[in-house]
Write a protein that holds these residues in place. Structure first.
Motif, PDB file in Angstrom:
ATOM      1  N   ASP A  19       0.864  -1.184   0.000  1.00  9.38           N
ATOM      2  CA  ASP A  19       0.000   0.000   0.000  1.00  9.38           C
ATOM      3  C   ASP A  19       0.896   1.229   0.000  1.00  9.38           C
ATOM      4  N   ALA A  20       0.637   2.122  -0.951  1.00 10.14           N
ATOM      5  CA  ALA A  20       1.471   3.319  -1.114  1.00 10.14           C
ATOM      6  C   ALA A  20       0.583   4.518  -1.402  1.00 10.14           C
ATOM      7  N   PRO A  21      -0.284   4.894  -0.460  1.00 11.99           N
ATOM      8  CA  PRO A  21      -1.155   6.047  -0.678  1.00 11.99           C
ATOM      9  C   PRO A  21      -0.360   7.339  -0.801  1.00 11.99           C
ATOM     10  N   LEU A  22      -1.042   8.380  -1.280  1.00 10.03           N
ATOM     11  CA  LEU A  22      -0.370   9.590  -1.729  1.00 10.03           C
ATOM     12  C   LEU A  22      -0.647  10.774  -0.822  1.00 10.03           C
ATOM     13  N   GLY A  23       0.313  11.653  -0.747  1.00 12.66           N
ATOM     14  CA  GLY A  23       0.124  12.961  -0.160  1.00 12.66           C
ATOM     15  C   GLY A  23       0.386  14.022  -1.214  1.00 12.66           C
ATOM     16  N   ARG A  24      -0.246  15.168  -1.074  1.00 13.25           N
ATOM     17  CA  ARG A  24      -0.167  16.336  -1.957  1.00 13.25           C
ATOM     18  C   ARG A  24      -1.234  16.275  -3.046  1.00 13.25           C
ATOM     19  N   THR A  25      -1.039  16.977  -4.146  1.00 12.12           N
ATOM     20  CA  THR A  25      -2.116  17.283  -5.082  1.00 12.12           C
ATOM     21  C   THR A  25      -1.749  16.875  -6.515  1.00 12.12           C
ATOM     22  N   PRO A  26      -2.703  16.980  -7.460  1.00 17.81           N
ATOM     23  CA  PRO A  26      -2.375  16.674  -8.859  1.00 17.81           C
ATOM     24  C   PRO A  26      -1.199  17.477  -9.412  1.00 17.81           C
ATOM     25  N   LYS A  27      -0.990  18.676  -8.907  1.00 14.19           N
ATOM     26  CA  LYS A  27       0.150  19.479  -9.349  1.00 14.19           C
ATOM     27  C   LYS A  27       1.457  18.754  -9.066  1.00 14.19           C
ATOM     28  N   GLU A  28       1.587  18.204  -7.860  1.00 14.83           N
ATOM     29  CA  GLU A  28       2.808  17.456  -7.513  1.00 14.83           C
ATOM     30  C   GLU A  28       2.860  16.111  -8.240  1.00 14.83           C
ATOM     31  N   ALA A  29       1.692  15.539  -8.548  1.00 14.27           N
ATOM     32  CA  ALA A  29       1.691  14.294  -9.321  1.00 14.27           C
ATOM     33  C   ALA A  29       2.321  14.518 -10.689  1.00 14.27           C
TER      34      ALA A  29
ATOM     35  N   LEU B  87       5.180  13.863  -5.367  1.00  8.73           N
ATOM     36  CA  LEU B  87       4.203  13.471  -4.359  1.00  8.73           C
ATOM     37  C   LEU B  87       4.896  12.910  -3.118  1.00  8.73           C
ATOM     38  N   ASP B  88       4.125  12.764  -2.048  1.00  7.99           N
ATOM     39  CA  ASP B  88       4.564  12.016  -0.879  1.00  7.99           C
ATOM     40  C   ASP B  88       3.988  10.610  -0.979  1.00  7.99           C
ATOM     41  N   ALA B  89       4.733   9.610  -0.551  1.00  3.79           N
ATOM     42  CA  ALA B  89       4.238   8.237  -0.544  1.00  3.79           C
ATOM     43  C   ALA B  89       4.476   7.622   0.824  1.00  3.79           C
ATOM     44  N   MET B  90       3.423   7.036   1.397  1.00 10.05           N
ATOM     45  CA  MET B  90       3.492   6.336   2.680  1.00 10.05           C
ATOM     46  C   MET B  90       3.336   4.858   2.375  1.00 10.05           C
ATOM     47  N   VAL B  91       4.391   4.069   2.523  1.00  9.93           N
ATOM     48  CA  VAL B  91       4.399   2.718   1.972  1.00  9.93           C
ATOM     49  C   VAL B  91       4.346   1.660   3.067  1.00  9.93           C
ATOM     50  N   GLY B  92       3.415   0.725   2.894  1.00  7.91           N
ATOM     51  CA  GLY B  92       3.372  -0.474   3.720  1.00  7.91           C
ATOM     52  C   GLY B  92       3.757  -1.669   2.875  1.00  7.91           C
ATOM     53  N   ALA B  93       4.843  -2.341   3.244  1.00 11.56           N
ATOM     54  CA  ALA B  93       5.323  -3.476   2.446  1.00 11.56           C
ATOM     55  C   ALA B  93       6.422  -4.191   3.217  1.00 11.56           C
TER      56      ALA B  93
ATOM     57  N   PRO C 269      12.395   2.000  -6.579  1.00 14.07           N
ATOM     58  CA  PRO C 269      12.877   2.741  -7.755  1.00 14.07           C
ATOM     59  C   PRO C 269      11.738   3.254  -8.643  1.00 14.07           C
ATOM     60  N   VAL C 270      10.622   2.517  -8.692  1.00 12.55           N
ATOM     61  CA  VAL C 270       9.486   2.958  -9.495  1.00 12.55           C
ATOM     62  C   VAL C 270       8.758   4.099  -8.777  1.00 12.55           C
ATOM     63  N   ILE C 271       8.549   3.947  -7.478  1.00 11.97           N
ATOM     64  CA  ILE C 271       7.892   5.003  -6.706  1.00 11.97           C
ATOM     65  C   ILE C 271       8.699   6.296  -6.769  1.00 11.97           C
ATOM     66  N   ASP C 272      10.013   6.169  -6.804  1.00 11.96           N
ATOM     67  CA  ASP C 272      10.868   7.361  -6.896  1.00 11.96           C
ATOM     68  C   ASP C 272      10.602   8.169  -8.158  1.00 11.96           C
ATOM     69  N   CYS C 273      10.007   7.549  -9.170  1.00 17.50           N
ATOM     70  CA  CYS C 273       9.683   8.278 -10.398  1.00 17.50           C
ATOM     71  C   CYS C 273       8.608   9.334 -10.146  1.00 17.50           C
ATOM     72  N   TRP C 274       7.686   9.057  -9.217  1.00 20.44           N
ATOM     73  CA  TRP C 274       6.558   9.971  -9.029  1.00 20.44           C
ATOM     74  C   TRP C 274       6.485  10.600  -7.640  1.00 20.44           C
ATOM     75  N   ALA C 275       7.385  10.224  -6.752  1.00 18.04           N
ATOM     76  CA  ALA C 275       7.353  10.762  -5.385  1.00 18.04           C
ATOM     77  C   ALA C 275       8.651  11.454  -5.032  1.00 18.04           C
ATOM     78  N   GLY C 276       8.532  12.579  -4.343  1.00 19.50           N
ATOM     79  CA  GLY C 276       9.711  13.269  -3.827  1.00 19.50           C
ATOM     80  C   GLY C 276      10.061  12.828  -2.423  1.00 19.50           C
ATOM     81  N   LEU C 277       9.064  12.339  -1.690  1.00 24.74           N
ATOM     82  CA  LEU C 277       9.260  11.837  -0.330  1.00 24.74           C
ATOM     83  C   LEU C 277       8.646  10.451  -0.251  1.00 24.74           C
ATOM     84  N   VAL C 278       9.450   9.455   0.056  1.00 26.03           N
ATOM     85  CA  VAL C 278       8.993   8.077   0.184  1.00 26.03           C
ATOM     86  C   VAL C 278       9.331   7.587   1.589  1.00 26.03           C
TER      87      VAL C 278
END
Length: 317
Positions: free
Chosen positions: A138-148, A153-159, A169-178
């Motif tokens: 689970d990797a829900p998002l923080g911030r808005t479509p602008k950051e997307a 975006l921010d990503a809060m990851v459960g794994a 490495p894939v999440i790093d493509c779309w998130a600035g904070l993981v």
């Protein structure tokens, strides 16, 4: 695997000397389009599924993505699938349906749920996917479509640690904070806590503006004190853009989604025996606005709704 999809999957990796995993993306809406765009522009083979709005799909196809027509087809061809949909019912359908992800039988597949989902459902799905030889993060998002769109975006990851290492490495493509929160389910739990705080601000700001206006203060006067002081924050700044500037694009998060998130938080609280009187009150504020036919309004427009309930014409004096 369908022979056409097999060819598409192989073709996706042509010119990719690092043999990057094939990524699937379902839900290329306000948030998902920018995320998917950043994945394909970082050199990952990308597959997308048909969406009710063709424009973002066509844009991604133009950038090099391939389109598939069911979750099962995508699962057969991909190594990692992102889901960015409305909530748990949609996620459950994509995973469990006869043409869904589990039906593909793809051992080693990782499903990354970026939706704001019910953690109770998330844990059930994780168990089912593990039983099929797959895994869920689970990797829900923080911030808005602008950051997307910007990939910040921010990503809060459960794994599990192993799964997190594969997907980061894939999440790093779309998130600035993981942030790796820990085991599966903790990402969605943290997202609901995050939204609880944010949506609490929305109700508080809306009521404060109504009280201020009824007592003779303008929204501009309130802002002149709060914005430069300790009570300001990023949420406040985007929230107030509607009241002060009528900028409906500053904070594009619908009331119906806010109400859904607070229902999920109530379900989580019930499952762990937590007492949440404040959360129940603010959940009812969103329920009232949705019941009044304002569910498609964005969260900052709650200031209008509460102003009207107080006999004021709108949220701004």
């Amino acid at each position: 695997m369908d022979p056409v999809l097999g060819r598409l999957s192989r073709d996706s990796n042509k010119g990719n000397p690092m043999n990057k995993p094939v990524i699937g993306f379902i839900g290329v809406g306000l948030m998902g389009h920018g995320m998917a765009k950043n994945i394909v522009e970082n050199g990952y083979p990308l597959m997308v599924m048909a969406h009710r709005n063709r424009q973002p799909v066509e844009d991604l196809l133009h950038r090099g993505a391939t389109e598939v027509h069911s979750a099962r087809e995508m699962a057969e061809a991909c190594d990692i699938i992102h889901l960015c949909v409305s909530g748990s019912p949609q996620v459950e359908q994509l995973v469990r349906a006869p043409d869904g992800i589990i039906a593909a039988g793809k051992k080693g597949l990782i499903v990354v749920d970026c939706s704001t989902s019910d953690p109770v459902s998330t844990l059930q799905l994780a168990e089912e996917l593990r039983g099929a030889g797959m895994d869920l993060a689970d990797a829900p998002l923080g911030r808005t479509p602008k950051e997307a769109e910007a990939g910040t975006l921010d990503a809060m990851v459960g794994a599990s640690p192993e799964t997190f290492a594969r997907i980061k490495p894939v999440i790093d493509c779309w998130a600035g904070l993981v942030v790796h929160m820990g085991e599966v389910g903790l990402g969605h739990k943290m997202k609901l806590i995050n939204n609880f705080v944010a949506l609490g601000y929305a109700v508080l700001y809306s009521e404060a503006l109504a009280v201020a206006r009824k007592s003779g203060l303008s929204a501009e006067q309130v802002d002149s004190v709060l914005r430069p002081g300790r009570l300001s924050n990023g949420f406040y700044e985007t929230f107030m853009k509607w009241t002060l500037e009528r900028d409906e694009n500053a904070h594009r998060f619908a009331i119906t989604n806010a109400h859904k998130d607070m229902r999920y938080l109530s379900n989580l609280a019930n499952s762990i025996g937590a007492v949440t009187p404040v959360q129940a009150t603010l959940r009812n504020a969103f329920a009232a606005m949705e019941a009044a036919g304002r569910g498609e309004d964005y969260v900052p427009m709650m200031a209008d709704f509460i102003a009207e309930a107080n006999g004021l014409d709108d949220s701004k004096a």
